[in-house]
Design a protein around this motif. Structure first.
Motif, PDB file in Angstrom:
ATOM      1  N   GLN A  92       0.949  -1.211   0.206  1.00  0.00           N
ATOM      2  CA  GLN A  92      -0.049   0.008   0.176  1.00  0.00           C
ATOM      3  C   GLN A  92       0.746   1.172  -0.020  1.00  0.00           C
ATOM      4  O   GLN A  92       0.535   2.188  -0.705  1.00  0.00           O
ATOM      5  CB  GLN A  92      -0.796   0.138   1.106  1.00  0.00           C
ATOM      6  N   LEU A  93       1.867   1.351   0.759  1.00  0.00           N
ATOM      7  CA  LEU A  93       2.883   2.371   0.760  1.00  0.00           C
ATOM      8  C   LEU A  93       3.587   2.580  -0.336  1.00  0.00           C
ATOM      9  O   LEU A  93       3.687   3.871  -0.836  1.00  0.00           O
ATOM     10  CB  LEU A  93       3.948   2.176   1.742  1.00  0.00           C
ATOM     11  N   SER A  94       3.900   1.548  -1.297  1.00  0.00           N
ATOM     12  CA  SER A  94       4.604   1.668  -2.464  1.00  0.00           C
ATOM     13  C   SER A  94       3.689   2.404  -3.382  1.00  0.00           C
ATOM     14  O   SER A  94       4.196   3.115  -4.105  1.00  0.00           O
ATOM     15  CB  SER A  94       4.791   0.337  -3.039  1.00  0.00           C
ATOM     16  N   GLU A  95       2.412   2.180  -3.211  1.00  0.00           N
ATOM     17  CA  GLU A  95       1.410   2.728  -4.187  1.00  0.00           C
ATOM     18  C   GLU A  95       1.360   4.269  -3.828  1.00  0.00           C
ATOM     19  O   GLU A  95       1.342   5.083  -5.233  1.00  0.00           O
ATOM     20  CB  GLU A  95       0.113   2.178  -4.195  1.00  0.00           C
ATOM     21  N   TYR A  96       1.474   4.860  -2.808  1.00  0.00           N
ATOM     22  CA  TYR A  96       1.183   6.099  -2.581  1.00  0.00           C
ATOM     23  C   TYR A  96       2.811   6.732  -2.854  1.00  0.00           C
ATOM     24  O   TYR A  96       2.691   8.113  -3.299  1.00  0.00           O
ATOM     25  CB  TYR A  96       1.100   6.141  -0.903  1.00  0.00           C
ATOM     26  N   LEU A  97       3.731   5.949  -2.407  1.00  0.00           N
ATOM     27  CA  LEU A  97       5.060   6.568  -2.793  1.00  0.00           C
ATOM     28  C   LEU A  97       5.384   6.930  -4.295  1.00  0.00           C
ATOM     29  O   LEU A  97       5.813   7.731  -4.777  1.00  0.00           O
ATOM     30  CB  LEU A  97       6.226   5.875  -2.300  1.00  0.00           C
ATOM     31  N   ASN A  98       4.786   5.931  -5.099  1.00  0.00           N
ATOM     32  CA  ASN A  98       4.733   6.150  -6.733  1.00  0.00           C
ATOM     33  C   ASN A  98       4.198   7.572  -7.077  1.00  0.00           C
ATOM     34  O   ASN A  98       4.640   7.929  -8.031  1.00  0.00           O
ATOM     35  CB  ASN A  98       4.244   5.011  -7.544  1.00  0.00           C
ATOM     36  N   ARG A  99       3.259   7.965  -6.428  1.00  0.00           N
ATOM     37  CA  ARG A  99       2.540   9.049  -6.788  1.00  0.00           C
ATOM     38  C   ARG A  99       3.496  10.366  -6.306  1.00  0.00           C
ATOM     39  O   ARG A  99       3.400  11.365  -7.163  1.00  0.00           O
ATOM     40  CB  ARG A  99       1.354   9.268  -6.067  1.00  0.00           C
ATOM     41  N   VAL A 100       4.160  10.475  -5.416  1.00  0.00           N
ATOM     42  CA  VAL A 100       5.238  11.516  -5.178  1.00  0.00           C
ATOM     43  C   VAL A 100       6.410  11.470  -5.831  1.00  0.00           C
ATOM     44  O   VAL A 100       7.262  12.319  -5.945  1.00  0.00           O
ATOM     45  CB  VAL A 100       5.069  11.724  -3.632  1.00  0.00           C
ATOM     46  N   LEU A 101       7.098  10.323  -6.179  1.00  0.00           N
ATOM     47  CA  LEU A 101       8.326  10.354  -6.663  1.00  0.00           C
ATOM     48  C   LEU A 101       8.749  11.019  -7.944  1.00  0.00           C
ATOM     49  O   LEU A 101       9.629  11.812  -7.869  1.00  0.00           O
ATOM     50  CB  LEU A 101       8.837   8.691  -6.967  1.00  0.00           C
TER      51      LEU A 101
END
Length: 856
Positions: A92-101
C-alpha cells in the motif's frame, strides 16, 4: 484416559516445535522509506522528507510518520496501527510513494528499507586482529564482501549492517570502539520482521562457525551483543519456577487431603493441564516466552481448584457412606457429590476466564506484551475445566476399585487444628455480626490513603542483563572529536569490575533502521554474571555509579537496555522514560523552547539527566513528525515514579513557559503509554465487573448472594495495596494485570465460602432444623467451620503456587513479581476477611430478611 494420553503425545510434540523468545514481539508494523541526495539537512527536509511525509499521511491504518533529514540522507518511518499485515502495508505504501516520486528533485534516490526494524538488532560481532597483520580497511573489506554476504544468506536475516574500519575518514557510517581500544569493524545482524529470534541467532552462530575457517590469519570474531543469552536465561528461569510451583502445590494438596487416591487426581491434573496448554499456544503461533509462561505460572495454583473441591466433596460423602455401613453404591455416591459442587466449580472457573477480558482489549505495545499471558492463562484454565468434567471423574471412579479407609475430618491432624482455631472465632462473629462488618469497612477505608501514596509507571523494567548507555553531545561535533569522546567513555566503563565487554558507536550503522546522528552515541555494556560481581549492588546502583563516573562536560547521559531502547524508539521515538516533543514550523524557535523546558525540568526532584536537542553551528539532523517540524527534550528519571514526576514537571512547565502561537508540547515516552492504558482500563474494568456480576447471578439466582460474593473484591484490595506499599512497588500495567487476575480469584473464593454455608443451610432446612436462631447459627457454623478444609486448600494452593515467583531473582522476575504481588496480598485478606465477614452477613441476611419472624 486413552484420549488424554493421545493429547499428551501431541502436546509434547508441540513443546518441541514451539518458538522460544525472551518477550513477545512488541514491535509495531513499520515500513521505512530511505532517500539519498547529496544535500544539506535543510534542503533534504524541504524538498524530500516533508513532501514524502505529507503524501503518506492519508494511508489508511497509519498511526504515526516520523521523518529524519540529515546530510545526504532522509529516513521516513511509517508506523501502522495494530492488526495490519506487514506485506499489505509495504504494498500500500509503495502505491502512495509512486505518486510523489516523479515530483521529487532530480538525483534523489528513494527506496523502501528492509522488512525489519531496530527491534530486530539481535546479534552483533566485532572483527579483531591482535596479530597486527591486517589494517582496519582490510577488515572492513572482508566484512563487507565476505562475512556480510555469508550471514545475509541465513534464513530470517533481513540484512547485515557494518560500521567502523575507516577511522576518521567516514562521516556516512559513523565510528565505533571496542573496550576503549579504538576503532573496530562491527557487523549487526538484523532479523526479518516476525521471525523467531532464537532460531535466527542459532543459525547465524552456526554460519559463523563455518566462516571461521576462511577468516584472515590472526583475525577472530568477538560477540558484542547476543540476545539469545537473555532468551535462554528467561526461559530457564520460568521453567524452574513452573517446576517449583508444581511441587509445592502438590505438597499442599497431599498435606490437606491426607488421602493419596483423592490427592492423586488434582496433583496429576497440574502437569497435564500445563502440558496440554502448549497445543493451542502452537496453534495460535504464540512463542514460549516470559509472558506466555507467566500466564501458566500465575494460574498454577488455580488450575486444580475445581479438582480439589470435587475430590474433597467426594471424600466427604464417601466418609459418611463408610460411617453409615457402606449400604449404597459408591459410584452413585461419587456422582451425587460431583454434581453437588459441579455448577459452582464451573461458574467460578468461567468467572476467572472472563476476568481477563480487559487484557484482551489492550492495544499497541501493552497489548502485544500481555495478550500472550492472557491467552496462555485462559488456555490452561479452559483445559483444567475440561479435565474437571472428563478425566477427573474417570480417575475418581477408577480409583474406587482400590479399597482405602476414609477418615472423618475430625481425625485429620490439620482439620482438627483448623476447627479448634476457627470455631470460637466464628461463634464470636455470629454474636457480634454488625461490629465485625463495621471493622472490615473501617479497614478498607484506612487502605484508601495508602493506595493514593503508591507511585505510578507504565511498566517495571524487564532487566535484560545488558545495559545501553546513550549519551548526547553537541550536534556540530567532528568525527575525530566523536571518536575521542567515545573511546574515553568506553575506557571508563570497561574499568568497572562488573563489566565484561564494551562496544560503542557514534553515528549510524550502514542501515536504514538506524537514523542516529554523529552526536548520538550508543554503548552496549555486556555485564559479567552477577555471581562474579565484587559487591552486592543492585542493577540501579551500578547504573548510578556508572553515571557518576561519566559526568563529562558537553555530554548528557541517558541509560536504558538494548531491546527496551529499540522498542521505545520505534513506538514513541523517545529513548528515555520521559520525553517532551515540541512541534512547530521554525526549528530555531523549537530549539529555544526546548532549552527553556530543559532549564525548568532540570530542578525537578528525580531528574537524573535532561537534554534538549540543539541545532548547533553546523548542519544537524532535522525531525519531521506527521508533517510538522519537531524537537525532543529527553528526561532520564531515577529514584522516582514516572506518574508523580510528570505531574510535577507538567505543572512547572505550564507555570513558567509561554508558548508562541502555532507551537505545541506533547509529553511522550512511557508516560504516553501509561495514559493510553489508564484511559482504556477506566472503560473496560467496570464492564468486566458487570459481566462477572451477571455470571454470578446466573449461578446463585440471588442478587443478595451475588452481592455477598462481590464483597471479596474490596477485601482483597486491602492486602494487595498494603503488600505493594511494603515492597515499594509502583502501580503499573503489570500490577493491574495482577489485580485483574485477583478479581477472578476473589469471585471464586467468595463462591466457595458461600457455597458450603448454603449447602449446610439447605440440609438443616430439609431436616426441619431451621426453627430457632441457634439452629441457624449452628447451620452456618457447620458450613463455615466444618467445611473449612476445601476452602483453605484452594486458597493455599493458589497462594503457595505464587511464592516461587515472589522469591525468584532471574530474568523476567521484575515483571513477574509485580503481577504476583497483588495476588499474594489480596488472597490473604480476601480469605481471612471472608471467613469473618461472610458468616456475619449471611446470618443477618437469613435472620433479618429471609427468615424474619420465623425464628424463635
Amino acid at each position: 484416559m486413552i484420549c488424554v494420553a493421545a493429547a499428551l503425545a501431541v502436546a509434547i510434540w508441540s513443546i518441541q516445535h514451539i518458538s522460544l523468545d525472551a518477550i513477545p514481539d512488541l514491535s509495531d508494523s513499520q515500513v521505512i522509506v530511505y532517500s539519498q541526495w547529496d544535500k544539506s539537512p535543510n534542503i533534504m527536509e524541504d524538498q524530500v522528507t516533508h513532501p514524502i511525509v505529507s503524501s503518506l499521511l492519508g494511508i489508511p491504518g497509519v498511526k504515526a510518520i516520523r521523518g529524519f533529514s540529515d546530510v545526504g540522507v532522509s529516513y521516513i518511518y511509517v508506523i501502522f496501527k495494530d492488526g495490519t499485515d506487514i506485506t499489505a502495508d509495504r504494498s500500500q505504501l509503495s502505491e502512495y510513494l509512486n505518486r510523489v516520486l516523479p515530483h521529487l528533485p532530480k538525483g534523489v534516490k528513494t527506496q523502501l528499507g528492509p522488512d525489519a526494524t531496530g527491534v530486530g538488532w539481535i546479534f552483533q560481532y566485532a572483527l579483531v586482529d591482535k596479530s597486527g597483520k591486517h589494517d582496519l580497511q582490510q577488515l572492513r573489506s572482508f566484512q563487507d564482501h565476505n562475512l556480510r554476504n555469508a550471514l545475509q544468506s541465513v534464513p530470517g536475516v533481513a540484512e547485515v549492517a557494518s560500521i567502523g574500519g575507516y577511522g576518521t575518514q567516514s562521516t556516512v557510517s559513523g565510528v565505533s570502539d571496542l573496550d576503549g581500544q579504538g576503532d573496530v569493524v562491527v557487523g549487526t545482524v538484523i532479523m526479518r520482521f516476525g521471525e523467531n529470534a532464537l532460531n535466527v541467532i542459532n543459525s547465524v552462530k552456526a554460519k559463523l562457525q563455518e566462516v571461521k575457517k576462511s577468516l584472515p590469519d590472526g583475525v577472530e570474531i568477538k560477540i558484542t551483543y547476543d540476545r539469545s543469552q537473555l532468551i535462554e536465561r528467561a526461559i530457564a528461569n520460568l521453567r524452574h519456577q513452573l517446576i517449583e510451583e508444581m511441587l509445592v502445590v502438590s505438597l499442599v494438596i497431599l498435606l490437606f487431603l491426607w488421602h493419596f487416591p483423592s490427592a492423586f487426581i488434582p496433583i496429576i491434573t497440574i502437569p497435564i493441564a500445563v502440558i496440554l496448554s502448549f497445543i493451542p499456544m502452537l496453534g495460535m503461533k504464540l512463542t514460549s516466552n516470559i509472558m506466555s509462561l507467566a500466564g501458566i505460572a500465575i494460574s498454577m495454583g488455580v488450575l486444580v481448584d475445581g479438582a480439589i473441591v470435587q475430590m474433597e466433596n467426594v471424600y466427604k460423602h464417601l466418609e459418611r457412606w463408610e460411617a453409615g455401613g457402606r449400604k449404597e453404591d459408591p459410584q452413585e455416591i461419587c456422582l451425587k457429590a460431583l454434581k453437588e459442587v459441579g455448577p459452582a466449580v464451573f461458574f467460578s472457573l468461567l468467572v476467572i476466564a472472563v476476568s481477563f477480558f480487559p487484557i484482551f482489549t489492550l492495544l499497541d505495545q501493552e497489548g502485544r506484551l500481555f495478550k500472550p499471558l492472557a491467552w496462555s492463562k485462559t488456555f490452561s484454565m479452559a483445559i483444567a475445566a475440561i479435565l474437571v468434567v472428563t478425566l477427573n471423574p474417570a480417575l475418581r471412579m477408577w480409583l474406587l476399585r482400590f479399597k482405602t479407609k476414609y477418615y472423618s475430618e475430625v481425625e485429620h491432624p490439620i482439620s482438627r487444628v483448623l476447627f479448634h482455631l476457627y470455631n470460637p472465632v466464628c461463634r464470636f462473629v455470629l454474636t457480634y455480626p454488625k461490629h465485625v462488618i463495621a471493622a472490615a469497612v473501617a479497614l478498607f477505608l484506612a487502605t484508601i490513603p495508602v493506595y493514593l501514596k503508591l507511585g505510578s509507571e507504565f511498566m517495571p523494567p524487564l532487566w535484560e542483563g545488558d545495559i545501553l548507555y546513550m549519551p548526547v553531545t553537541t550536534p556540530d561535533i567532528s568525527v575525530p572529536a566523536a571518536m575521542k569522546l567515545l573511546q574515553s567513555e568506553d575506557k571508563i566503563i570497561k574499568s568497572f569490575p562488573e563489566v565484561e565487554r564494551v562496544w560503542g558507536k557514534a553515528g549510524r550503522i550502514d542501515s536504514s533502521t538506524d537514523p542516529a546522528p554523529l552526536s548520538m552515541m550508543e554503548t552496549t555494556i555486556l555485564l559479567k554474571p552477577e555471581s562474579q560481581w565484587p559487591g552486592h549492588i543492585s542493577h540501579e546502583e551500578l547504573i548510578n555509579q556508572l553515571d557518576g563516573a561519566l559526568q563529562i562536560p558537553g555530554s548528557t547521559n541517558a541509560w536504558t537496555m538494548p531491546i527496551k531502547n529499540r522498542i521505545d524508539m520505534q513506538s514513541t521515538g523517545i529513548r528515555t522514560p520521559i520525553g517532551i516533543k515540541i512541534f512547530g514550523h521554525d526549528i530555531k524557535t523549537i530549539e529555544r523552547i526546548g532549552i527553556q523546558v530543559e532549564k525548568i525540568v532540570k530542578d525537578i526532584p528525580g531528574t537524573r539527566n535532561v537534554y534538549a536537542e540543539r541545532t548547533g553551528l553546523g548542519q544537524s539532523m532535522l525531525r519531521d513528525e506527521n508533517g510538522l517540524l519537531a524537537g525532543y527534550v529527553y528526561v532520564d528519571v531515577a529514584g522516582r515514579d514516572i506518574g508523580s514526576y510528570v505531574d510535577e514537571a507538567k505543572k512547572a512547565v505550564d507555570e513558567n513557559l509561554q508558548l508562541p502561537q502555532g507551537y505545541q508540547l506533547r509529553w511522550s515516552g512511557q508516560y504516553e503509554n501509561m495514559l493510553r492504558v489508564r484511559d482504556r482500563l477506566k472503560v473496560v474494568l467496570p464492564l468486566t465487573i458487570f459481566i462477572i456480576t451477571i455470571l454470578l447471578y446466573m449461578n446463585t439466582k440471588s442478587m443478595v448472594q451475588t452481592g455477598i460474593v462481590l464483597l471479596s473484591v474490596p477485601f482483597s484490595l486491602i492486602g494487595a495495596v498494603w503488600l505493594l506499599y511494603a515492597l515499594g512497588y509502583n502501580v503499573s500495567l503489570a500490577v493491574w494485570v495482577g489485580m485483574i487476575a485477583l478479581m477472578g480469584l476473589d469471585a471464586e473464593t467468595g463462591v466457595l465460602l458461600l457455597l458450603f454455608m448454603e449447602l449446610s443451610y439447605k440440609e438443616a432446612k430439609a431436616r426441619n432444623q431451621m426453627n430457632t436462631d441457634r439452629q441457624l447459627k449452628e447451620a452456618i457454623i457447620q458450613g463455615a467451620v466444618r467445611r473449612l478444609r476445601p476452602k483453605l486448600m484452594t486458597v493455599a494452593a493458589a497462594f503457595v503456587g505464587l511464592l516461587p515467583i515472589m522469591w525468584s531473582i532471574g530474568a523476567g522476575s521484575d515483571v513477574m513479581k509485580r503481577i504476583a504481588a497483588p495476588m499474594v496480598g489480596g488472597l490473604i485478606t480476601s480469605f481471612l476477611l471472608g471467613l469473618l465477614v461472610y458468616p456475619a452477613i449471611y446470618y443477618l441476611w437469613k435472620s433479618k430478611f429471609e427468615l424474619k419472624g420465623k425464628l424463635k
